[in-house]
Design a protein around this motif. Structure first.
Motif, PDB file in Angstrom:
ATOM      1  N   ASP A  82      20.522 -13.170  -5.553  1.00  0.00           N
ATOM      2  CA  ASP A  82      19.854 -12.182  -6.392  1.00  0.00           C
ATOM      3  C   ASP A  82      18.874 -11.317  -5.602  1.00  0.00           C
ATOM      4  N   CYS A  83      18.426 -11.807  -4.465  1.00  0.00           N
ATOM      5  CA  CYS A  83      17.482 -11.054  -3.624  1.00  0.00           C
ATOM      6  C   CYS A  83      17.971 -11.141  -2.181  1.00  0.00           C
ATOM      7  N   PRO A  84      18.974 -10.323  -1.840  1.00  0.00           N
ATOM      8  CA  PRO A  84      19.540 -10.430  -0.496  1.00  0.00           C
ATOM      9  C   PRO A  84      18.635  -9.877   0.603  1.00  0.00           C
ATOM     10  N   ARG A  85      17.607  -9.111   0.225  1.00  0.00           N
ATOM     11  CA  ARG A  85      16.725  -8.519   1.235  1.00  0.00           C
ATOM     12  C   ARG A  85      15.287  -8.473   0.723  1.00  0.00           C
ATOM     13  N   TYR A  86      14.377  -8.889   1.583  1.00  0.00           N
ATOM     14  CA  TYR A  86      12.946  -8.782   1.289  1.00  0.00           C
ATOM     15  C   TYR A  86      12.303  -8.180   2.525  1.00  0.00           C
ATOM     16  N   SER A  87      11.679  -7.051   2.374  1.00  0.00           N
ATOM     17  CA  SER A  87      11.064  -6.374   3.508  1.00  0.00           C
ATOM     18  C   SER A  87       9.552  -6.405   3.373  1.00  0.00           C
ATOM     19  N   TYR A  88       8.882  -6.424   4.504  1.00  0.00           N
ATOM     20  CA  TYR A  88       7.431  -6.361   4.483  1.00  0.00           C
ATOM     21  C   TYR A  88       6.941  -5.663   5.740  1.00  0.00           C
ATOM     22  N   ALA A  89       5.716  -5.231   5.685  1.00  0.00           N
ATOM     23  CA  ALA A  89       5.055  -4.630   6.840  1.00  0.00           C
ATOM     24  C   ALA A  89       3.643  -5.177   6.904  1.00  0.00           C
ATOM     25  N   VAL A  90       3.182  -5.434   8.094  1.00  0.00           N
ATOM     26  CA  VAL A  90       1.808  -5.873   8.293  1.00  0.00           C
ATOM     27  C   VAL A  90       1.044  -4.680   8.858  1.00  0.00           C
ATOM     28  N   MET A  91      -0.010  -4.303   8.165  1.00  0.00           N
ATOM     29  CA  MET A  91      -0.836  -3.181   8.610  1.00  0.00           C
ATOM     30  C   MET A  91      -2.181  -3.715   9.057  1.00  0.00           C
ATOM     31  N   THR A  92      -2.672  -3.191  10.155  1.00  0.00           N
ATOM     32  CA  THR A  92      -3.957  -3.625  10.683  1.00  0.00           C
ATOM     33  C   THR A  92      -4.884  -2.422  10.849  1.00  0.00           C
ATOM     34  N   ASN A  93      -6.142  -2.725  11.016  1.00  0.00           N
ATOM     35  CA  ASN A  93      -7.167  -1.699  11.254  1.00  0.00           C
ATOM     36  C   ASN A  93      -7.218  -0.639  10.163  1.00  0.00           C
ATOM     37  N   LEU A  94      -7.050  -1.052   8.910  1.00  0.00           N
ATOM     38  CA  LEU A  94      -7.159  -0.112   7.809  1.00  0.00           C
ATOM     39  C   LEU A  94      -8.624   0.221   7.582  1.00  0.00           C
ATOM     40  N   GLN A  95      -8.905   1.476   7.412  1.00  0.00           N
ATOM     41  CA  GLN A  95     -10.275   1.936   7.207  1.00  0.00           C
ATOM     42  C   GLN A  95     -10.527   2.116   5.715  1.00  0.00           C
ATOM     43  N   PRO A  96     -11.683   1.688   5.224  1.00  0.00           N
ATOM     44  CA  PRO A  96     -11.982   1.858   3.800  1.00  0.00           C
ATOM     45  C   PRO A  96     -12.152   3.344   3.467  1.00  0.00           C
ATOM     46  N   VAL A  97     -11.404   3.787   2.481  1.00  0.00           N
ATOM     47  CA  VAL A  97     -11.485   5.168   2.003  1.00  0.00           C
ATOM     48  C   VAL A  97     -11.417   5.145   0.484  1.00  0.00           C
ATOM     49  N   LYS A  98     -11.689   6.267  -0.117  1.00  0.00           N
ATOM     50  CA  LYS A  98     -11.582   6.408  -1.562  1.00  0.00           C
ATOM     51  C   LYS A  98     -10.227   7.037  -1.879  1.00  0.00           C
ATOM     52  N   THR A  99      -9.602   6.590  -2.951  1.00  0.00           N
ATOM     53  CA  THR A  99      -8.333   7.183  -3.371  1.00  0.00           C
ATOM     54  C   THR A  99      -8.569   8.652  -3.705  1.00  0.00           C
ATOM     55  N   PRO A 100      -7.733   9.541  -3.161  1.00  0.00           N
ATOM     56  CA  PRO A 100      -7.919  10.973  -3.444  1.00  0.00           C
ATOM     57  C   PRO A 100      -7.829  11.269  -4.941  1.00  0.00           C
ATOM     58  N   PHE A 101      -8.547  12.291  -5.373  1.00  0.00           N
ATOM     59  CA  PHE A 101      -8.588  12.664  -6.783  1.00  0.00           C
ATOM     60  C   PHE A 101      -7.196  12.944  -7.334  1.00  0.00           C
ATOM     61  N   TRP A 102      -6.355  13.686  -6.587  1.00  0.00           N
ATOM     62  CA  TRP A 102      -5.032  14.049  -7.097  1.00  0.00           C
ATOM     63  C   TRP A 102      -4.198  12.801  -7.376  1.00  0.00           C
ATOM     64  N   LEU A 103      -4.343  11.769  -6.530  1.00  0.00           N
ATOM     65  CA  LEU A 103      -3.571  10.542  -6.725  1.00  0.00           C
ATOM     66  C   LEU A 103      -4.103   9.768  -7.924  1.00  0.00           C
ATOM     67  N   ARG A 104      -5.410   9.700  -8.076  1.00  0.00           N
ATOM     68  CA  ARG A 104      -5.983   9.039  -9.254  1.00  0.00           C
ATOM     69  C   ARG A 104      -5.523   9.740 -10.524  1.00  0.00           C
ATOM     70  N   LEU A 105      -5.454  11.061 -10.498  1.00  0.00           N
ATOM     71  CA  LEU A 105      -5.024  11.839 -11.664  1.00  0.00           C
ATOM     72  C   LEU A 105      -3.562  11.562 -12.005  1.00  0.00           C
ATOM     73  N   VAL A 106      -2.701  11.542 -10.992  1.00  0.00           N
ATOM     74  CA  VAL A 106      -1.274  11.251 -11.215  1.00  0.00           C
ATOM     75  C   VAL A 106      -1.108   9.870 -11.828  1.00  0.00           C
ATOM     76  N   LEU A 107      -1.797   8.885 -11.271  1.00  0.00           N
ATOM     77  CA  LEU A 107      -1.689   7.518 -11.781  1.00  0.00           C
ATOM     78  C   LEU A 107      -2.209   7.422 -13.205  1.00  0.00           C
ATOM     79  N   GLU A 108      -3.312   8.092 -13.490  1.00  0.00           N
ATOM     80  CA  GLU A 108      -3.879   8.073 -14.840  1.00  0.00           C
ATOM     81  C   GLU A 108      -2.905   8.687 -15.843  1.00  0.00           C
ATOM     82  N   LYS A 109      -2.277   9.806 -15.481  1.00  0.00           N
ATOM     83  CA  LYS A 109      -1.326  10.455 -16.385  1.00  0.00           C
ATOM     84  C   LYS A 109      -0.083   9.594 -16.605  1.00  0.00           C
ATOM     85  N   ALA A 110       0.217   8.714 -15.656  1.00  0.00           N
ATOM     86  CA  ALA A 110       1.365   7.822 -15.780  1.00  0.00           C
ATOM     87  C   ALA A 110       0.991   6.510 -16.470  1.00  0.00           C
TER      88      ALA A 110
END
Length: 116
Positions: free
Chosen positions: A49-77
């Motif tokens: 039922d799950c022949p593939r599972y993919s993942y990525a490891v991300m490092t050194n992520l910097q704390p930022v605020k979600t951009p307004f346009w993205l927050r707006l899109v998510l809110e409308k959805a």
């Protein structure tokens, strides 16, 4: 109420089929910038039922605020804004219909288990 119509790509596929027009989808093939081997092996309860599972490891992520346009899109959805990482994953899910999850690598104590 069809699951494949709950994403922009799914709706585009339906319209493409209905109107007999070519689908111009974005190439979403997995890409990697390193030749490293898997860091961990998830446990897949039913590989049929799950022949593939993919993942990525991300490092050194910097704390930022979600951009307004993205927050707006998510809110409308109908989504709330949680943090930039979750917000981006929710945005991609809305576009592709593919659910995605983020994990704190430092907090994973046992293999990730993929169940039905």
């Amino acid at each position: 109420n069809l699951g494949h119509c709950q994403s922009a790509l799914g709706i585009a596929r339906e319209l493409s089929a209905y109107f007999k027009l070519p689908l111009h989808a974005v190439d979403m093939a997995a890409k990697t910038s390193s030749g490293k081997t898997a860091i961990f092996q998830p446990y897949i309860e039913d590989p049929k039922d799950c022949p593939r599972y993919s993942y990525a490891v991300m490092t050194n992520l910097q704390p930022v605020k979600t951009p307004f346009w993205l927050r707006l899109v998510l809110e409308k959805a109908g989504f709330g804004s949680f943090n930039p990482i979750v917000d981006v994953l929710n945005y991609v899910m809305l576009a592709t219909g593919q659910p995605m999850h983020a994990f704190d690598y430092a907090a994973i104590e046992e293999p990730i288990s993929i169940k039905r």
